[in-house]
Structure formats: structure tokens, C-alpha cells
Design a protein around this motif. Structure first.
Motif, PDB file in Angstrom:
ATOM      1  N   LEU A  70       0.832  -1.207   0.000  1.00  0.00           N
ATOM      2  CA  LEU A  70       0.000   0.000   0.000  1.00  0.00           C
ATOM      3  C   LEU A  70       0.866   1.257   0.000  1.00  0.00           C
ATOM      4  O   LEU A  70       0.566   2.215  -0.716  1.00  0.00           O
ATOM      5  N   LEU A  71       1.932   1.257   0.769  1.00  0.00           N
ATOM      6  CA  LEU A  71       2.826   2.425   0.791  1.00  0.00           C
ATOM      7  C   LEU A  71       3.514   2.626  -0.553  1.00  0.00           C
ATOM      8  O   LEU A  71       3.602   3.757  -1.048  1.00  0.00           O
ATOM      9  N   ALA A  75       2.966   5.714  -3.129  1.00  0.00           N
ATOM     10  CA  ALA A  75       4.063   6.532  -3.650  1.00  0.00           C
ATOM     11  C   ALA A  75       3.963   6.648  -5.170  1.00  0.00           C
ATOM     12  O   ALA A  75       4.121   7.738  -5.735  1.00  0.00           O
ATOM     13  N   PHE A  76       3.673   5.536  -5.845  1.00  0.00           N
ATOM     14  CA  PHE A  76       3.491   5.586  -7.291  1.00  0.00           C
ATOM     15  C   PHE A  76       2.280   6.446  -7.654  1.00  0.00           C
ATOM     16  O   PHE A  76       2.290   7.152  -8.658  1.00  0.00           O
ATOM     17  N   SER A 130      13.488  -1.180  -3.367  1.00  0.00           N
ATOM     18  CA  SER A 130      14.411  -1.687  -2.352  1.00  0.00           C
ATOM     19  C   SER A 130      13.872  -1.454  -0.936  1.00  0.00           C
ATOM     20  O   SER A 130      14.199  -2.210  -0.020  1.00  0.00           O
ATOM     21  N   HIS A 131      13.047  -0.449  -0.765  1.00  0.00           N
ATOM     22  CA  HIS A 131      12.479  -0.175   0.556  1.00  0.00           C
ATOM     23  C   HIS A 131      11.318  -1.104   0.886  1.00  0.00           C
ATOM     24  O   HIS A 131      10.862  -1.145   2.022  1.00  0.00           O
ATOM     25  N   TYR A 132      10.835  -1.832  -0.109  1.00  0.00           N
ATOM     26  CA  TYR A 132       9.732  -2.762   0.123  1.00  0.00           C
ATOM     27  C   TYR A 132      10.212  -4.091   0.715  1.00  0.00           C
ATOM     28  O   TYR A 132       9.455  -4.777   1.397  1.00  0.00           O
ATOM     29  N   TYR A 148       8.864   6.374   2.223  1.00  0.00           N
ATOM     30  CA  TYR A 148       7.636   6.420   1.420  1.00  0.00           C
ATOM     31  C   TYR A 148       6.822   7.678   1.723  1.00  0.00           C
ATOM     32  O   TYR A 148       6.291   8.316   0.823  1.00  0.00           O
ATOM     33  N   GLY A 149       6.736   8.040   2.994  1.00  0.00           N
ATOM     34  CA  GLY A 149       6.013   9.251   3.363  1.00  0.00           C
ATOM     35  C   GLY A 149       6.635  10.500   2.760  1.00  0.00           C
ATOM     36  O   GLY A 149       5.934  11.390   2.275  1.00  0.00           O
ATOM     37  N   ALA A 150       7.957  10.570   2.775  1.00  0.00           N
ATOM     38  CA  ALA A 150       8.650  11.726   2.200  1.00  0.00           C
ATOM     39  C   ALA A 150       8.463  11.771   0.686  1.00  0.00           C
ATOM     40  O   ALA A 150       8.270  12.848   0.109  1.00  0.00           O
TER      41      ALA A 150
END
Length: 168
Positions: A70-71, A75-76, A130-132, A148-150
Motif C-alpha cells: 500500500l505504501l 508513492a506511485f 528496495s524499501h519494500y 515512502y512518506g517523504a
């Protein structure tokens, strides 16, 4: 399509003259997109239910995997909302957004091309994919959530600035 259709039909003037701020307009459209993404992801819950009936799944990686997905999708979506503010033509926006998403995904692959550890580390850090990885393992790392928030905040900010520039 979030803003491209508004610009093409001329209904953006109606939005710009409403008592809402640009931030509220962008946030409303973005949250509608995220709600649609969450509804689409919720449809895959039937498979999780089947696994739960016939097996004993580890719920940690399942829930964190959904959170990470979801994050990343959010972002996408923020990237897509920004791209939608750039043009009146929906097809142009779709192609540009697709290319931008592919580029953001390919950043992780480009990291393996560089032999220098510093360049590879920078590209790896910039990659959304990579953050996933930690989410799929059942780990919620605050650094990934903040990233992701940023990313979301940055592209929604760019969208507000783009629409504000169009106003003048």
C-alpha cells in the motif's frame, strides 16, 4: 487522469475558484486514488482467507507485506498525480507516468551496474522497490515508512506548486 481531465475539459477553473485550497484539492484527489488502490488490494484478501482456512500462515509478513504494498502503491500514485498536473492529454500523462514508474523501479537494477560501492548505495537508497523488501519479511522499519512518506509528500507538494503556478 486526476488533473489532466480537469484541464482538458476546463473544469479546473471551477476547482480553482472553489473555497478549497489547492492543498485540499490535491489531497482529496490523491486520497481518492489511494482508496481505490486499497479497494483493489482488499480484493486479494480472499486468497489470504483461503490460506488461513487450509493452513497456518505467519500473519506478520502477510500484514506487513500488504502495508508495504500500500505504501509503495501510494508513492506511485503520488507520482502519477503529479504527472497528471503536467499535461491536458491523458495519454501523454499515462505514457510519462509509466516511464517514470519504470525508471523508479529500474533504479534498483542500475545499482548493480556500478562497481563503486558509494554509487550503488545511493541508487539503492533512492529505489522505491528496495524499501519494500523488509515489509515482505515481516519487518516494519521506520526508515522505510519515512522514505515512502517523504516521497509521497514531495510529489504532492510538487503537484500543489504546479497547480499554483498554472493559476498565475
Amino acid at each position: 487522469r486526476t488533473f489532466a481531465e480537469e484541464l482538458r475539459t476546463g473544469t479546473d477553473e471551477l476547482l480553482m475558484t472553489s473555497p478549497l485550497t489547492l492543498t485540499q484539492i490535491v489531497a482529496g484527489k490523491y486520497l481518492a486514488v489511494v482508496a481505490l488502490l486499497a479497494a483493489i488490494m482488499a480484493m486479494s484478501g480472499q486468497y489470504v482467507a483461503i490460506i488461513a482456512i487450509y493452513g497456518r500462515p505467519d500473519w506478520g509478513p502477510i500484514f506487513t507485506g500488504y502495508l508495504g504494498l500500500l505504501l509503495m502503491a501510494s508513492a506511485f500514485a503520488a507520482l502519477g498525480v503529479f504527472m497528471s498536473s503536467l499535461s491536458k492529454n491523458q495519454m501523454v500523462v499515462a505514457v510519462i507516468t509509466f516511464a517514470a514508474v519504470i525508471f523508479v523501479i529500474a533504479i534498483q537494477q542500475m545499482a548493480s551496474v556500478f562497481s563503486g560501492a558509494r554509487a550503488a548505495k545511493v541508487l539503492e537508497t533512492l529505489s522505491l522497490v528496495s524499501h519494500y523488501g523488509d515489509f515482505g519479511k515481516g519487518v516494519v522499519d521506520s526508515a522505510n515508512v519515512i522514505y515512502y512518506g517523504a516521497f509521497i509528500f514531495l510529489f504532492l507538494f510538487f503537484t500543489v506548486r504546479r497547480l499554483d503556478a498554472r493559476r498565475w
